[in-house]
Design a protein around this motif. Structure first.
Motif, PDB file in Angstrom:
ATOM      1  N   GLY A 126       8.790 152.083  53.346  1.00  0.00           N
ATOM      2  CA  GLY A 126       9.212 153.378  52.807  1.00  0.00           C
ATOM      3  C   GLY A 126       8.285 154.498  53.230  1.00  0.00           C
ATOM      4  N   ALA A 127       6.999 154.254  53.181  1.00  0.00           N
ATOM      5  CA  ALA A 127       6.024 155.265  53.618  1.00  0.00           C
ATOM      6  C   ALA A 127       6.161 155.557  55.104  1.00  0.00           C
ATOM      7  N   LEU A 128       6.385 154.522  55.915  1.00  0.00           N
ATOM      8  CA  LEU A 128       6.570 154.741  57.361  1.00  0.00           C
ATOM      9  C   LEU A 128       7.817 155.573  57.648  1.00  0.00           C
ATOM     10  N   GLU A 129       8.866 155.347  56.891  1.00  0.00           N
ATOM     11  CA  GLU A 129      10.092 156.121  57.086  1.00  0.00           C
ATOM     12  C   GLU A 129       9.904 157.592  56.758  1.00  0.00           C
ATOM     13  N   LYS A 130       9.002 157.898  55.834  1.00  0.00           N
ATOM     14  CA  LYS A 130       8.729 159.287  55.444  1.00  0.00           C
ATOM     15  C   LYS A 130       7.845 160.011  56.447  1.00  0.00           C
ATOM     16  N   GLU A 131       7.116 159.240  57.275  1.00  0.00           N
ATOM     17  CA  GLU A 131       6.199 159.864  58.256  1.00  0.00           C
ATOM     18  C   GLU A 131       6.961 160.549  59.375  1.00  0.00           C
TER      19      GLU A 131
END
Length: 131
Positions: A126-131
């Motif tokens: 999820g964090a990678l998708e937000k980057e």
């Protein structure tokens, strides 16, 4: 730690592979946070883990990443697991493959370990998708 040219070569290969899999920011942060007490372990990991093992020709880095996810799940080492989820993505492992690895781990390593790893993977992805 040896200081011969083969050790320097393994260290250079290890640094390059570690950066390829984990990214420059992580490696720079690890090195920057190293102390006189922790630096020998950082050097050992770079030379042997990343320089010798990750650079062996028998397995591609993508498969090594997949194996690491399963092993770290079994060990319950979620900080390292989270780091290697990012590395696995960098090595071309898909979200679906990570899901399958965790389902496999649930059977062979235990459901609680796989549940914790699944939660950790979901947070990292999820964090990678937000980057």
């Amino acid at each position: 730690m040896t200081t011969d040219s083969s050790a320097a070569t393994a260290t250079e290969r290890g640094d390059a592979m570690r950066r390829r899999v984990l990214g420059d920011a992580h490696v720079d942060r690890s090195r920057g946070n190293a102390t006189d007490f922790t630096r020998p372990l950082q050097d050992l990991v770079t030379q042997y883990c990343w320089g010798e093992i990750w650079n062996r020709p028998g397995l591609e880095p993508r498969l090594r990443s997949m194996l690491n996810l399963a092993m770290l799940t079994a060990l319950g080492k979620m900080d390292e697991f989270a780091l290697h989820v990012k590395g696995a993505i960098r090595n071309g492992v898909t979200h679906d493959e990570i899901q399958e690895i965790l389902l496999q781990a649930a059977i062979y390593c235990g459901v609680p370990a796989a549940l914790e790893a699944t939660r950790t993977a979901q947070n990292v992805l999820g964090a990678l998708e937000k980057e």
